[in-house]
Enzyme design. Sequence first.
Site, PDB file in Angstrom:
ATOM      1  N   CYS A   1      -4.442  -2.094   1.028  1.00 59.18           N
ATOM      2  CA  CYS A   1      -4.876  -3.487   0.924  1.00 59.18           C
ATOM      3  C   CYS A   1      -5.266  -3.968   2.312  1.00 59.18           C
ATOM      4  O   CYS A   1      -4.712  -3.527   3.317  1.00 59.18           O
ATOM      5  CB  CYS A   1      -3.765  -4.370   0.377  1.00 59.18           C
ATOM      6  SG  CYS A   1      -3.384  -4.065  -1.354  1.00 59.18           S
TER       7      CYS A   1
ATOM      8  N   SER B   1       0.836  -1.186   0.000  1.00 60.77           N
ATOM      9  CA  SER B   1       0.000   0.000   0.000  1.00 60.77           C
ATOM     10  C   SER B   1       0.873   1.239   0.000  1.00 60.77           C
ATOM     11  O   SER B   1       2.049   1.194   0.350  1.00 60.77           O
ATOM     12  CB  SER B   1      -0.917  -0.007   1.223  1.00 60.77           C
ATOM     13  OG  SER B   1      -1.666  -1.211   1.279  1.00 60.77           O
TER      14      SER B   1
ATOM     15  N   HIS C   1       1.247  15.233  -4.573  1.00 56.95           N
ATOM     16  CA  HIS C   1       1.970  16.092  -5.512  1.00 56.95           C
ATOM     17  C   HIS C   1       1.264  17.448  -5.530  1.00 56.95           C
ATOM     18  O   HIS C   1       0.029  17.508  -5.456  1.00 56.95           O
ATOM     19  CB  HIS C   1       1.983  15.500  -6.927  1.00 56.95           C
ATOM     20  CG  HIS C   1       2.495  14.111  -7.002  1.00 56.95           C
ATOM     21  ND1 HIS C   1       3.843  13.800  -6.949  1.00 56.95           N
ATOM     22  CD2 HIS C   1       1.857  12.925  -7.110  1.00 56.95           C
ATOM     23  CE1 HIS C   1       4.000  12.489  -7.028  1.00 56.95           C
ATOM     24  NE2 HIS C   1       2.808  11.935  -7.125  1.00 56.95           N
TER      25      HIS C   1
END
Length: 259
Positions: free
Chosen positions: A138, A110, A115
């Site tokens: 997950c 995971s 950004h």
Amino acid sequence: MSKLQLHGFNNLTKSLSFNIYDVCYAPKEQEKAYIEYIDEAYNAKRLTQILKDVANIIGAQILNIAHQDYEPQGASVTMLISEGDVIPAGMNSESPGPLPDTILAHLDKSHITVHTYPESHPVTDICTFRADIDVSTCGQISPLKALNYLIHSFESDIVIMDYRVRGFTRDISGEKHYIDHKINSIQNYIAESTKELYQMIDVNVYQENIFHTKMMLKETELENYLFEKESNFNEDEKQVIQDQLHEEMSEIFYGRNLS
């Protein structure tokens, strides 16, 4: 209610894409100062702390962190996480998660990434700042509990969210399960006091476990959008600026050019 017994690991992948936009009026002589301000306010160090808090909220253990500030502007942070030993209570309940001032500072498969994209309009004096955050997990942990915190961690004029559950996990009888929690809208994970501030739209594809929600602030007082607050505009100038801000925000919200 008895717990569902699985055959092996919970292989479901839960992905949240969270995009925020901050819109500002900054004349050309102020544009460089605005971008420098945004670049410093959301530098890699602060973004790293935000992602650490997200990991704590969803009960994930941090395995590795990579971060970078860019020239002339922008930053990125990538964090590998794994499911923690203790899953927070109510992790998969369809209810809002905590706000920033309630955080108590904790995936091999995971990750969390962020950004940033400061930019300016080439013709008008409108500047925008965008932050893209992706949380992919997950197992039992879900990224949805981090929404309240994320919305209030940024100056969020517009928020666009996508949530999808992919793959399947199998129980001990061999039956496949394509989702492990109830959900009918991302909105159910956002506090009522927050939702009252925004115009909201849902586009959901339930049979594919795809959920999309976008939000735009209802009230847009001009003074809140001026980079330099002490500005002497006449009423006509104020109206022009207000119209430009409204057009910019509406185009982002509806995803098309309106002029």
